[in-house]
Design an enzyme around this catalytic site. Structure first.
Site, mmCIF file in Angstrom:
data_model
loop_
_atom_site.group_PDB
_atom_site.id
_atom_site.type_symbol
_atom_site.label_atom_id
_atom_site.label_comp_id
_atom_site.label_asym_id
_atom_site.label_seq_id
_atom_site.Cartn_x
_atom_site.Cartn_y
_atom_site.Cartn_z
ATOM 1 N N TYR A 1 0.826 -1.209 0.000
ATOM 2 C CA TYR A 1 0.000 0.000 0.000
ATOM 3 C C TYR A 1 0.862 1.261 0.000
ATOM 4 C CZ TYR A 1 -3.927 3.059 1.120
ATOM 5 O OH TYR A 1 -4.880 4.044 1.082
ATOM 6 N N GLU A 2 2.038 1.175 0.596
ATOM 7 C CA GLU A 2 2.932 2.333 0.693
ATOM 8 C C GLU A 2 3.818 2.508 -0.543
ATOM 9 O OE1 GLU A 2 1.247 1.317 4.362
ATOM 10 O OE2 GLU A 2 2.627 0.000 3.278
ATOM 11 N N SER B 1 4.113 -8.127 -2.632
ATOM 12 C CA SER B 1 3.144 -9.204 -2.829
ATOM 13 C C SER B 1 1.939 -8.982 -1.928
ATOM 14 C CB SER B 1 3.782 -10.567 -2.561
ATOM 15 O OG SER B 1 4.420 -10.590 -1.314
ATOM 16 N N VAL B 2 0.780 -9.178 -2.530
ATOM 17 C CA VAL B 2 -0.485 -9.066 -1.805
ATOM 18 C C VAL B 2 -1.191 -10.406 -1.976
ATOM 19 C CG1 VAL B 2 -2.616 -7.756 -1.504
ATOM 20 C CG2 VAL B 2 -0.577 -6.613 -2.407
ATOM 21 N N HIS C 1 -6.605 -6.621 3.414
ATOM 22 C CA HIS C 1 -7.777 -6.175 2.660
ATOM 23 C C HIS C 1 -7.376 -6.201 1.188
ATOM 24 C CE1 HIS C 1 -9.531 -5.110 6.458
ATOM 25 N NE2 HIS C 1 -8.532 -4.288 6.721
ATOM 26 N N ARG D 1 5.473 -17.690 -8.463
ATOM 27 C CA ARG D 1 5.776 -16.515 -9.287
ATOM 28 C C ARG D 1 7.006 -15.759 -8.808
ATOM 29 N NH1 ARG D 1 -0.612 -14.978 -9.791
ATOM 30 N NH2 ARG D 1 -1.110 -16.865 -10.941
#
Length: 155
Positions: free
Chosen positions: A58-59, A81-82, A88, A127
């Protein structure tokens, strides 16, 4: 007819790599892939590479924006990576993607998107250097090509 295409070799490119610490066990593999590609294929000197670490995906856009604004770099690679369920997911992935794209447009600088957005940890591992290649390396390849394309378009 003139055709502009980007070469992969960019030995004088000044590259900033903005990397998230959250999920670092994945992101460090992305970083290794990016560095290896920049050095071996792009012939970029390690002296021309700066690594900037931030808390999470997010940053990344804010750090990338300040990096672009400094006007010290030819290009930026964003790595992170999310993983769905861990945060969220929709908000973080979407804002990260939109923010990084906006930095590229606002500052006319290539911003390579090396942020994994996956459903499962196993997909992230695949990945980041196993079955599905290394998306950090792929981001570095894109970045090298874009540096050369922009240099030709701007000249």
């Amino acid at each position: 007819m003139k055709v502009i295409e980007g070469a992969i070799v960019a030995p004088n490119a000044k590259v900033a790599i903005v990397i998230a610490r959250f999920n670092s066990f994945i992101n460090e593999s992305l970083l290794s892939g990016a560095l290896d590609t920049l050095k071996r294929q792009g012939q970029v000197s390690y002296d021309n590479i700066t690594i900037i670490r931030c808390p999470g995906a997010y940053e990344l856009p804010l750090v990338a924006q300040l990096t672009a604004k400094s006007d010290r770099y030819d290009a930026i690679i964003a790595l992170g990576s999310v993983i769905r369920g861990g945060t969220h997911f929709e908000y973080v992935a979407s804002e990260c993607n939109k923010g990084l794209a906006q930095v590229a447009l606002d500052y006319n600088i290539p911003v390579a998107f090396g942020v994994l957005t996956v459903d499962y940890l196993e997909q992230a591992i695949e990945r980041a250097g196993t079955k599905a290649g290394n998306k950090g390396a792929e981001a570095a390849l894109m970045l090298l090509e874009m540096v050369n394309i922009l240099a030709q378009v701007e000249s």
